[in-house]
Design a protein around this motif. Structure first.
Motif, PDB file in Angstrom:
ATOM      1  N   VAL A   1      51.175  94.890  36.133  1.00  0.00           N
ATOM      2  CA  VAL A   1      51.186  93.280  36.090  1.00  0.00           C
ATOM      3  C   VAL A   1      49.723  92.726  36.173  1.00  0.00           C
ATOM      4  O   VAL A   1      49.624  91.772  35.291  1.00  0.00           O
ATOM      5  N   GLY A   2      48.894  93.191  36.934  1.00  0.00           N
ATOM      6  CA  GLY A   2      47.724  92.457  37.232  1.00  0.00           C
ATOM      7  C   GLY A   2      47.487  91.034  37.783  1.00  0.00           C
ATOM      8  O   GLY A   2      48.649  90.536  37.814  1.00  0.00           O
TER       9      GLY A   2
ATOM     10  N   ALA B   1      50.731  88.173  37.793  1.00  0.00           N
ATOM     11  CA  ALA B   1      51.136  87.779  39.204  1.00  0.00           C
ATOM     12  C   ALA B   1      50.997  86.200  38.948  1.00  0.00           C
ATOM     13  O   ALA B   1      51.932  85.368  39.456  1.00  0.00           O
ATOM     14  N   ARG B   2      49.993  85.324  38.455  1.00  0.00           N
ATOM     15  CA  ARG B   2      49.833  84.059  38.430  1.00  0.00           C
ATOM     16  C   ARG B   2      50.998  83.635  37.820  1.00  0.00           C
ATOM     17  O   ARG B   2      51.484  82.475  37.958  1.00  0.00           O
TER      18      ARG B   2
ATOM     19  N   ASN C   1      50.944  97.121  41.570  1.00  0.00           N
ATOM     20  CA  ASN C   1      50.573  96.293  40.497  1.00  0.00           C
ATOM     21  C   ASN C   1      49.107  96.013  40.384  1.00  0.00           C
ATOM     22  O   ASN C   1      48.783  95.211  39.343  1.00  0.00           O
ATOM     23  N   LYS C   2      48.183  96.172  41.378  1.00  0.00           N
ATOM     24  CA  LYS C   2      47.189  95.513  41.297  1.00  0.00           C
ATOM     25  C   LYS C   2      46.818  94.259  40.833  1.00  0.00           C
ATOM     26  O   LYS C   2      46.228  93.755  40.006  1.00  0.00           O
ATOM     27  N   VAL C   3      47.583  93.268  41.728  1.00  0.00           N
ATOM     28  CA  VAL C   3      47.455  91.839  41.465  1.00  0.00           C
ATOM     29  C   VAL C   3      46.174  91.322  41.779  1.00  0.00           C
ATOM     30  O   VAL C   3      46.044  90.126  41.512  1.00  0.00           O
ATOM     31  N   GLY C   4      45.674  91.904  42.545  1.00  0.00           N
ATOM     32  CA  GLY C   4      44.145  91.255  43.219  1.00  0.00           C
ATOM     33  C   GLY C   4      44.340  89.944  44.100  1.00  0.00           C
ATOM     34  O   GLY C   4      45.456  89.674  44.319  1.00  0.00           O
TER      35      GLY C   4
ATOM     36  N   GLY D   1      45.907  86.850  42.187  1.00  0.00           N
ATOM     37  CA  GLY D   1      47.307  87.104  42.162  1.00  0.00           C
ATOM     38  C   GLY D   1      48.125  86.835  43.094  1.00  0.00           C
ATOM     39  O   GLY D   1      49.156  86.193  43.525  1.00  0.00           O
ATOM     40  N   ALA D   2      47.560  87.533  44.479  1.00  0.00           N
ATOM     41  CA  ALA D   2      48.288  87.424  45.853  1.00  0.00           C
ATOM     42  C   ALA D   2      48.270  86.185  46.296  1.00  0.00           C
ATOM     43  O   ALA D   2      49.267  85.749  46.664  1.00  0.00           O
ATOM     44  N   ARG D   3      47.130  85.378  45.930  1.00  0.00           N
ATOM     45  CA  ARG D   3      47.132  84.074  46.558  1.00  0.00           C
ATOM     46  C   ARG D   3      47.985  83.088  46.068  1.00  0.00           C
ATOM     47  O   ARG D   3      48.486  82.427  46.393  1.00  0.00           O
ATOM     48  N   ALA D   4      47.932  83.200  44.506  1.00  0.00           N
ATOM     49  CA  ALA D   4      49.151  82.623  43.738  1.00  0.00           C
ATOM     50  C   ALA D   4      50.361  82.767  44.119  1.00  0.00           C
ATOM     51  O   ALA D   4      51.029  81.826  44.503  1.00  0.00           O
TER      52      ALA D   4
END
Length: 87
Positions: A45-46, A50-51, A71-74, A77-80
């Motif tokens: 998903v990246g 995620a955003r 999903n390696k949202v980074g 993405g995690a913050r969003a």
């Protein structure tokens, strides 16, 4: 998903949905009111996906479970996602 009124759970784990697919799902989630669970484990998903999902969560009131493991949202993405869940 846009016109669905019966489907409550979707499990797309390990299907290489990718960022584009996650964005398309997010767009549909913005107007869907019946889906309560969406599992997207291990789908690349990246951060962009995620955003997009985070933005959809801001308007979707029915989704109670969103599985995004592996999903390696980074950080972005995690913050969003965290911001969307706070509001």
């Amino acid at each position: 998903l846009r016109i669905n009124t019966a489907l409550q759970t979707i499990d797309l784990a390990d299907n290489d949905v990718g960022s584009d697919g996650a964005c398309a799902l997010a767009e549909a989630l913005e107007v869907n009111s019946s889906l309560t669970a969406l599992y997207l484990y291990d789908n690349n998903v990246g951060a962009d996906g995620a955003r997009a999902l985070a933005d959809a969560l801001k308007t979707n009131s029915s989704l109670a479970e969103l599985g995004l493991g592996y999903n390696k949202v980074g950080d972005d993405g995690a913050r969003a996602l965290a911001d969307a869940l706070e509001n």
